[in-house]
Design a protein around this motif. Structure first.
Motif: not given
Length: 321
Positions: A227-252
């Motif tokens: 659950g806390l491993s960063s390698r789980q964040e990458t997926d080969s089947n990405i359904l959106f553009h990689l820059d989309t994450v930059k425009h989402l509000p922070s979840t902190s």
């Protein structure tokens, strides 16, 4: 005129039989014999020449998994395991029948079920992981200690599956619920003082022996690592553009949007973001760290697992800083 023979026969009907000692009492004319057995033959449905298909036989043994006898349930599971190859497709009816047996009261049935899960291909299990996880979470907090111990074995089986989609679905869809189960199991919430309680002295769902703690600590270590491993964040089947994450509000928790309630996480929500999973775990880290410190003092396999998990959490916190 009536013949004398007929007169004698009529007189017999009104003559009282004389009972004699040692003689069998004569039966009356209205006596009904009750010493027979009734037998029925259903010609339409019963036939010794009828042959059943492999699927019909499989479904028959599948229905026996709900039998009242534990030996019958165990034999049914063993038959299912030996005849899985005869099925073209392992559909939902199979998992709907065998998944509740995770909570079975018989240890032999649970052991046979674990062996059955190991023989089912990962691609057949993947669509039903969330349904199976419901029974695993229920068994983790069961009143029977043997069922709780076997629950960790089932959880380890799916967390170590070769198909990475299976453990990731457990992490994303059951992160909050499984953490609550571990919190209840190890009593992270009540062990809030600075005093480090030994593992065997913790209240709540007491783990009666250190041997039984090994499976639970092993599954906890594997679950948090995934659950806390960063390698789980990458997926080969990405359904959106990689820059989309930059425009989402922070979840902190320090985000300016947190007051709007847009980032509130429900108990059964899908948690795909690594930061959100860490925020859910953060209130439990204090009690978890104290538990791991006391576990390291026990030594053996328990101490090794506690040390491994403690070092992983420390390296993760340092990376976050």
């Amino acid at each position: 005129m009536v013949s004398s023979r007929k007169k004698k026969e009529r007189r017999k009907d009104f003559t009282k039989a004389k009972l004699k000692v040692g003689k069998i009492k004569p039966r009356s004319t209205s006596h009904t014999e009750l010493g027979f057995r009734a037998k029925s033959v259903d010609i339409r449905t019963q036939s010794i020449s009828k042959t059943f298909t492999a699927r019909e036989t499989f479904n028959h043994f599948l229905s026996l998994t709900a039998h009242s006898s534990s030996s019958t349930r165990k034999e049914a599971i063993q038959y299912l395991q030996s005849h899985l190859s005869s099925l073209d497709n392992i559909d939902a009816s199979v998992f709907n029948s065998i998944a509740p047996l995770i909570l079975d009261s018989s240890a032999q049935v649970r052991a046979s079920l674990l062996s059955l899960f190991r023989s089912i291909p990962d691609e057949a299990i993947f669509p039903h992981v969330h349904m199976i996880s419901i029974f695993i979470r229920s068994s983790l907090t069961h009143i029977d200690s043997s069922i709780r111990t076997d629950a960790a074995k089932f959880l380890n089986q799916f967390l170590r599956a070769k198909d990475q989609r299976i453990p990731m679905q457990l992490v994303t869809r059951s992160w909050t619920d499984l953490l609550d189960c571990y919190s209840c199991l190890f009593q992270w919430d009540v062990a809030s003082s600075d005093k480090q309680l030994p593992l065997k002295s913790r209240p709540g769902l007491v783990l009666t022996s250190l041997d039984r703690m090994v499976d639970h600590l092993d599954s906890l270590c594997q679950f948090l690592t995934l659950g806390l491993s960063s390698r789980q964040e990458t997926d080969s089947n990405i359904l959106f553009h990689l820059d989309t994450v930059k425009h989402l509000p922070s979840t902190s928790s320090t985000s300016p949007f947190v007051r709007l309630g847009l980032n509130s996480i429900a108990a059964s929500a899908v948690v795909e973001d690594l930061e959100v999973r860490y925020d859910i775990l953060k209130p439990m880290l204090g009690s978890l760290s104290r538990m791991l410190c006391s576990g390291r003092k026990e030594g053996g396999e328990v101490g090794r697992l506690c040390k491994t998990l403690q070092e992983f959490l420390a390296s993760f916190e340092n990376a976050e800083r």
